[in-house]
Scaffold this motif. Structure first.
Motif, short mmCIF file in Angstrom:
data_model
loop_
_atom_site.label_atom_id
_atom_site.label_comp_id
_atom_site.label_asym_id
_atom_site.label_seq_id
_atom_site.Cartn_x
_atom_site.Cartn_y
_atom_site.Cartn_z
N ARG A 160 -0.82 0.97 7.93
CA ARG A 160 -2.03 0.86 7.12
C ARG A 160 -2.97 2.04 7.33
O ARG A 160 -3.68 2.47 6.41
N ALA A 161 -2.99 2.58 8.55
CA ALA A 161 -3.81 3.76 8.80
C ALA A 161 -3.34 4.93 7.94
O ALA A 161 -4.15 5.67 7.36
N GLY A 162 -2.02 5.12 7.87
CA GLY A 162 -1.49 6.17 7.02
C GLY A 162 -1.85 5.96 5.56
O GLY A 162 -2.20 6.91 4.84
N GLY A 247 10.36 4.40 15.74
CA GLY A 247 9.61 5.46 15.05
C GLY A 247 8.37 5.93 15.76
O GLY A 247 8.01 7.12 15.69
N GLY A 248 7.66 5.04 16.41
CA GLY A 248 6.39 5.42 17.02
C GLY A 248 5.25 5.42 16.01
O GLY A 248 5.46 5.34 14.80
N ALA A 249 4.03 5.51 16.53
CA ALA A 249 2.85 5.34 15.69
C ALA A 249 2.66 6.47 14.69
O ALA A 249 2.26 6.24 13.54
N ASP A 250 2.94 7.72 15.10
CA ASP A 250 2.70 8.84 14.20
C ASP A 250 3.68 8.85 13.03
O ASP A 250 3.29 9.07 11.89
N LEU A 251 4.94 8.57 13.29
CA LEU A 251 5.91 8.52 12.20
C LEU A 251 5.67 7.31 11.30
O LEU A 251 5.88 7.39 10.08
N THR A 252 5.26 6.21 11.88
CA THR A 252 4.95 5.03 11.07
C THR A 252 3.77 5.31 10.14
O THR A 252 3.80 4.97 8.95
N GLY A 256 3.61 5.44 5.91
CA GLY A 256 2.61 4.78 5.08
C GLY A 256 1.85 5.77 4.22
O GLY A 256 1.54 5.49 3.05
N PHE A 257 1.56 6.93 4.79
CA PHE A 257 0.86 7.97 4.05
C PHE A 257 1.68 8.44 2.85
O PHE A 257 1.15 8.58 1.73
N ASP A 375 -3.48 -2.24 -0.98
CA ASP A 375 -4.63 -2.24 -0.08
C ASP A 375 -4.21 -1.90 1.34
O ASP A 375 -3.33 -2.52 1.90
N ALA A 376 -4.84 -0.89 1.92
CA ALA A 376 -4.51 -0.47 3.28
C ALA A 376 -5.26 -1.27 4.34
O ALA A 376 -5.00 -1.12 5.52
#
Length: 377
Positions: A160-162, A247-252, A256-257, A375-376
């Motif tokens: 959702r952050a992405g 995947g980790g947080a950055d790839l996740t 999303g981005f 919706d993010a």
């Protein structure tokens, strides 16, 4: 993964292809410029892609590009699979913010604003500006070879952050994104995702980062990807579970981005193997999503070639740039900008049929400002 409120299946309905009719009109307009066919090489196809993505004929020049970089450390880096020490990605972020990395220098030269998003850096958040750390999910992602890199809730939060970053960029007027990454262990996570989705063995996707790691480090990296694959394959049917597993947080967040950028009709230039892995996961979620991306360059990581081949994306450049952070994709940006300028300004030799050569050729359904969005929040 239980108690999840995010349904990735919605992206298949929300993501539409770029405006195919205008792409054909752009081809016809190009044919009337008097230049021989293929005289501009791939610039013609790039201009037509941008025309379709913008929903405008003639296409508008790229006026507000942005480099967006997702950053994080990966626990698997503790196995010495990288040329950099585990937990050191925050130093790359600081250097980027200070303007001393290759990507930062190129971005400054090209007048491209840089946005760094910390998702899982292994440092105290107070060491970095608030605008960098405000989306952070955790301090370093887990070791993908023996444990999930994220909990179910962390994976959804990162995704959702992405999405939120994509919405913020679209709302601010960004008309093209150059996507980069900064991490330690990120190429190991990317190789695991690509091997899982392409059905290949670890040795096929394990690279050396441009020859930066020796044979022993390569074998450790290969073993880590092999062990990660054992954990990834059982969850291939659920892409968010897959991202949480390896995947980790950055790839996740980058996944999303990419998906939300496609929803918002924002074209993206992909960088290296990490952004290719996120794009491949995104393709599994929504098969039309790759129509909104171009591959900026080819690096030496074999996993990137596998992923791009699966998505039928042909890199614009082959400079074998390995430093990451969006450097290779930034090198390709002037090509995309040149394609837009040429498609916009080359005069045609004769009058055109009504509506073919003129004003913004955007239907209400294709207007980026009216595009539906998942919706993010």
């Amino acid at each position: 993964m239980t108690d999840r409120t995010l349904d990735l299946d919605d992206f298949s309905d929300l993501i539409e292809r770029p405006h195919g009719g205008l792409r054909r009109d752009a081809e016809e307009r190009r044919a009337r410029t008097g230049l021989p066919p293929e005289a501009l090489g791939r610039l013609d196809a790039l201009g037509e892609w941008l025309t379709a993505a913008q929903g405008r004929l003639p296409v508008e020049p790229i006026r507000q590009p942005r480099l967006v970089v997702f950053a994080g450390d990966h626990g698997v880096a503790s196995l010495e699979v990288s040329s950099r020490p585990a937990g050191s990605a925050h130093t790359l972020v600081r250097e980027t913010l200070e303007g001393t990395t290759p990507a930062a220098i190129l971005a400054r030269r090209l007048q491209v604003p840089v946005r760094v998003v910390d998702m899982a850096l292994d440092c105290d958040p107070s060491e970095l500006p608030d605008e960098v750390t405000r989306h952070r999910v955790r301090r370093s992602s887990g070791r993908l070879d023996i444990e999930d890199t994220l909990t179910a809730q962390e994976a959804e939060t990162a995704f959702r952050a992405g999405m939120a970053v994509a919405d913020e960029e679209a709302d601010s007027g960004t008309d093209l994104v150059v996507l980069g990454d900064l991490s330690t262990g990120g190429t190991t996570a990317a190789g695991t995702l690509i091997a899982a989705l392409c059905g290949t063995d670890a040795s096929v996707v394990t690279g050396r980062g441009g020859g930066e790691i020796d044979d022993l480090a390569w074998m450790r990296k290969c073993a880590a990807i092999r062990d990660g694959l054992r954990r990834a394959r059982p969850v291939l049917g659920d892409q968010l579970e897959l991202l949480a597993a390896v995947g980790g947080a950055d790839l996740t967040a980058a996944t999303g981005f990419l998906l939300q950028s496609a929803v918002r009709r924002t074209p993206v230039v992909l960088d290296g193997v990490v952004s290719a892995a996120c794009a491949l996961v995104s393709q599994r979620v929504a098969f039309r999503a790759p129509d909104w991306w171009v591959a900026g360059h080819a690096c030496s990581e074999p996993a990137q070639a596998k992923a791009l081949d699966r998505m039928a994306l042909d890199p614009l450049l082959e400079q074998r740039v390995e430093v990451g952070g969006g450097t290779g994709a930034l090198l390709a940006l002037p090509l995309v900008q040149a394609a837009a300028e040429l498609a916009a300004e080359l005069p045609v030799r004769e009058d055109t049929a009504e509506g073919t050569d003129g004003e913004a050729g955007t239907d209400g359904d294709d207007d980026a400002t009216n595009s539906p969005a998942l919706d993010a929040t």
